[in-house]
Design a protein around this motif. Structure first.
Motif, PDB file in Angstrom:
ATOM      1  N   ARG A  52       0.840  -1.191   0.000  1.00  0.00           N
ATOM      2  CA  ARG A  52       0.000   0.000   0.000  1.00  0.00           C
ATOM      3  C   ARG A  52       0.879   1.247   0.000  1.00  0.00           C
ATOM      4  NH1 ARG A  52      -5.081   1.430   1.814  1.00  0.00           N
ATOM      5  NH2 ARG A  52      -5.719  -0.625   2.491  1.00  0.00           N
ATOM      6  N   PHE A  53       0.502   2.237  -0.805  1.00  0.00           N
ATOM      7  CA  PHE A  53       1.138   3.558  -0.739  1.00  0.00           C
ATOM      8  C   PHE A  53       0.057   4.520  -0.263  1.00  0.00           C
ATOM      9  CE2 PHE A  53       3.554   1.571  -4.314  1.00  0.00           C
ATOM     10  CZ  PHE A  53       4.812   1.594  -3.736  1.00  0.00           C
ATOM     11  N   GLY A  54       0.047   4.860   1.006  1.00  0.00           N
ATOM     12  CA  GLY A  54      -1.009   5.735   1.531  1.00  0.00           C
ATOM     13  C   GLY A  54      -2.364   5.136   1.221  1.00  0.00           C
ATOM     14  N   ASN A 105      -1.716   0.856 -17.137  1.00  0.00           N
ATOM     15  CA  ASN A 105      -0.844   1.678 -16.297  1.00  0.00           C
ATOM     16  C   ASN A 105      -1.450   1.809 -14.913  1.00  0.00           C
ATOM     17  OD1 ASN A 105       1.241   2.277 -18.056  1.00  0.00           O
ATOM     18  ND2 ASN A 105       0.057   3.908 -19.047  1.00  0.00           N
ATOM     19  N   GLY A 106      -0.594   1.676 -13.911  1.00  0.00           N
ATOM     20  CA  GLY A 106      -1.066   1.802 -12.540  1.00  0.00           C
ATOM     21  C   GLY A 106      -1.622   0.507 -11.973  1.00  0.00           C
ATOM     22  N   ALA A 107      -1.560  -0.588 -12.741  1.00  0.00           N
ATOM     23  CA  ALA A 107      -2.127  -1.870 -12.283  1.00  0.00           C
ATOM     24  C   ALA A 107      -1.327  -2.464 -11.125  1.00  0.00           C
ATOM     25  CB  ALA A 107      -2.162  -2.864 -13.446  1.00  0.00           C
ATOM     26  N   GLY A 108      -0.060  -2.070 -10.999  1.00  0.00           N
ATOM     27  CA  GLY A 108       0.772  -2.603  -9.920  1.00  0.00           C
ATOM     28  C   GLY A 108       1.907  -3.482 -10.398  1.00  0.00           C
ATOM     29  N   LYS A 109       2.177  -3.460 -11.689  1.00  0.00           N
ATOM     30  CA  LYS A 109       3.210  -4.336 -12.260  1.00  0.00           C
ATOM     31  C   LYS A 109       4.596  -3.989 -11.723  1.00  0.00           C
ATOM     32  CE  LYS A 109       2.220  -3.035 -16.500  1.00  0.00           C
ATOM     33  NZ  LYS A 109       1.194  -1.988 -16.220  1.00  0.00           N
ATOM     34  N   SER A 110       4.983  -2.721 -11.853  1.00  0.00           N
ATOM     35  CA  SER A 110       6.327  -2.324 -11.397  1.00  0.00           C
ATOM     36  C   SER A 110       6.474  -2.551  -9.894  1.00  0.00           C
ATOM     37  CB  SER A 110       6.599  -0.853 -11.716  1.00  0.00           C
ATOM     38  OG  SER A 110       6.730  -0.680 -13.106  1.00  0.00           O
ATOM     39  N   THR A 111       5.403  -2.311  -9.161  1.00  0.00           N
ATOM     40  CA  THR A 111       5.471  -2.531  -7.712  1.00  0.00           C
ATOM     41  C   THR A 111       5.742  -4.011  -7.429  1.00  0.00           C
ATOM     42  OG1 THR A 111       3.964  -0.681  -7.369  1.00  0.00           O
ATOM     43  CG2 THR A 111       4.241  -2.199  -5.516  1.00  0.00           C
ATOM     44  N   CYS A 112       5.113  -4.908  -8.174  1.00  0.00           N
ATOM     45  CA  CYS A 112       5.392  -6.352  -8.019  1.00  0.00           C
ATOM     46  C   CYS A 112       6.876  -6.640  -8.229  1.00  0.00           C
ATOM     47  CB  CYS A 112       4.589  -7.170  -9.030  1.00  0.00           C
ATOM     48  SG  CYS A 112       2.932  -7.529  -8.484  1.00  0.00           S
TER      49      CYS A 112
HETATM   50  P1  ADP Z   1       2.321  -0.211 -13.255  1.00  0.00           P
HETATM   51  O1  ADP Z   1       3.764  -0.556 -13.261  1.00  0.00           O
HETATM   52  O2  ADP Z   1       1.411  -1.371 -13.493  1.00  0.00           O
HETATM   53  O3  ADP Z   1       2.002   0.916 -14.175  1.00  0.00           O
HETATM   54  P2  ADP Z   1       2.855   0.698 -10.552  1.00  0.00           P
HETATM   55  O4  ADP Z   1       3.230  -0.501  -9.786  1.00  0.00           O
HETATM   56  O5  ADP Z   1       3.934   1.612 -10.979  1.00  0.00           O
HETATM   57  O6  ADP Z   1       1.936   0.292 -11.788  1.00  0.00           O
HETATM   58  O7  ADP Z   1       1.838   1.570  -9.678  1.00  0.00           O
HETATM   59  C1  ADP Z   1       0.703   1.005  -9.010  1.00  0.00           C
HETATM   60  C2  ADP Z   1       0.020   2.100  -8.212  1.00  0.00           C
HETATM   61  O8  ADP Z   1       0.858   2.467  -7.115  1.00  0.00           O
HETATM   62  C3  ADP Z   1      -0.233   3.386  -8.977  1.00  0.00           C
HETATM   63  O9  ADP Z   1      -1.449   3.931  -8.515  1.00  0.00           O
HETATM   64  C4  ADP Z   1       0.929   4.248  -8.611  1.00  0.00           C
HETATM   65  O10 ADP Z   1       0.605   5.619  -8.700  1.00  0.00           O
HETATM   66  C5  ADP Z   1       1.197   3.833  -7.174  1.00  0.00           C
HETATM   67  N1  ADP Z   1       2.608   3.937  -6.798  1.00  0.00           N
HETATM   68  C6  ADP Z   1       3.630   3.234  -7.331  1.00  0.00           C
HETATM   69  N2  ADP Z   1       4.797   3.527  -6.747  1.00  0.00           N
HETATM   70  C7  ADP Z   1       4.510   4.458  -5.799  1.00  0.00           C
HETATM   71  C8  ADP Z   1       5.294   5.171  -4.827  1.00  0.00           C
HETATM   72  N3  ADP Z   1       6.606   4.970  -4.723  1.00  0.00           N
HETATM   73  N4  ADP Z   1       4.645   6.044  -4.021  1.00  0.00           N
HETATM   74  C9  ADP Z   1       3.320   6.239  -4.116  1.00  0.00           C
HETATM   75  N5  ADP Z   1       2.523   5.601  -5.000  1.00  0.00           N
HETATM   76  C10 ADP Z   1       3.100   4.727  -5.827  1.00  0.00           C
END
Ligand code: ADP
Ligand code: MG
Length: 254
Positions: A13-15, A39-46
């Protein structure tokens, strides 16, 4: 075959934003798993949860049977997890070969070697990897001078130099022309098969995804929407609704 990587109920979770909301999957040696979604699905976060750039709020990351949840990125890298980033990261003023040598020096903890010596250390190994990715001719050119597609290949060489067992590739072909994209992924696929390197990648080009993934995980708003082989995912009613039904299509295909 026992899995190389298991992601178990990952939550981040981010906030107020639940970026990753209970995602689980596993990856066998040599297997190529694509994560797709808007975009924003959470891929990079994974990717960041698995690579150690971020610590999950819940869930576990198991690498080769070992719980590495919350380990720092450098330790996970030393266990054989290489990665490339959505925006390529290379040292622009250094040559292509030096960039690869740096990764090898770092793996062997020789970063404090005197620079003139660093110039020679691991050079042969670096050149061998550059030959594999088709960049041998560019070995002595500064990375900053390369065309974008070649920077992405240099980044792949840097990741491969340390003989990873798992490669995390966040949009490895972003910014490349379609023909170049397939060539890069073809190369990655050969490596996956030939050396048994498992590949986790994201990609906006669905042609590339469906051709080069063994399995596909579809994410939307942090959650798993579908997971299966390319043909299973293609036939999934929910995925079809998203891809073919209007609304999100342009975003998904991008
Ligand atoms: P994707 O790679 O699928 O486009 P991300 O994993 O980058 O998605 O982002 C998933 C969600 O988390 C988005 O809503 C993004 O704005 C939010 N998010 C990602 N990284 C951060 C961060 N470091 N701080 C706050 N919010 C973030
Ligand atoms: Mg991303």
């Amino acid at each position: 075959m026992s899995p190389l990587l298991v992601a178990e109920g990952l939550v981040k979770r981010f906030g107020p934003v639940l970026a990753v909301d209970g995602v689980s999957f596993s990856l066998a040696p040599g297997e190529r798993l694509a994560i797709i979604g808007p975009n924003g699905a959470g891929k990079s976060t994974c990717f960041n949860l698995i690579g150690g750039q971020l610590r999950p709020d819940r869930g576990r990351v198991i690498l080769d049977g070992r719980d590495v949840t919350g380990w720092p990125a450098s330790r996970i890298w030393r266990l054989g997890v290489g990665r490339t980033f959505q925006i390529a990261r290379t040292f622009h003023s250094m040559t292509v070969a030096e960039n690869v040598q740096m990764a090898l020096l770092s793996l062997h903890r020789r970063t404090r070697a005197l620079l003139p010596r660093a110039n020679r250390l691991w050079r042969e190994d670096a050149l061998a990897v550059l030959a594999q990715v088709g960049l041998l001719d560019a070995a002595d050119r500064p990375c900053g001078e390369l065309a974008y597609g070649d920077v992405k290949r240099a980044e792949l060489a840097i990741a491969l130099a340390t003989s990873p067992r798992l490669l995390l590739m966040d949009e490895p072909t972003a910014g490349m022309a379609p023909a170049e994209r397939h060539a890069l992924m073809e190369l990655v696929s050969e490596l996956a098969t030939g050396r048994g390197i498992a590949i986790l990648f994201t990609e906006h080009d669905m042609d590339v995804v469906f051709r080069h993934a063994d399995r596909i995980l579809v994410m939307a708003q942090g959650r798993t929407l579908a997971m299966g082989t390319p043909s299973e995912v293609r036939e999934d009613p929910e995925v079809r609704a998203i891809y073919l039904g209007g609304g999100m299509r342009r975003e998904m295909v991008l």
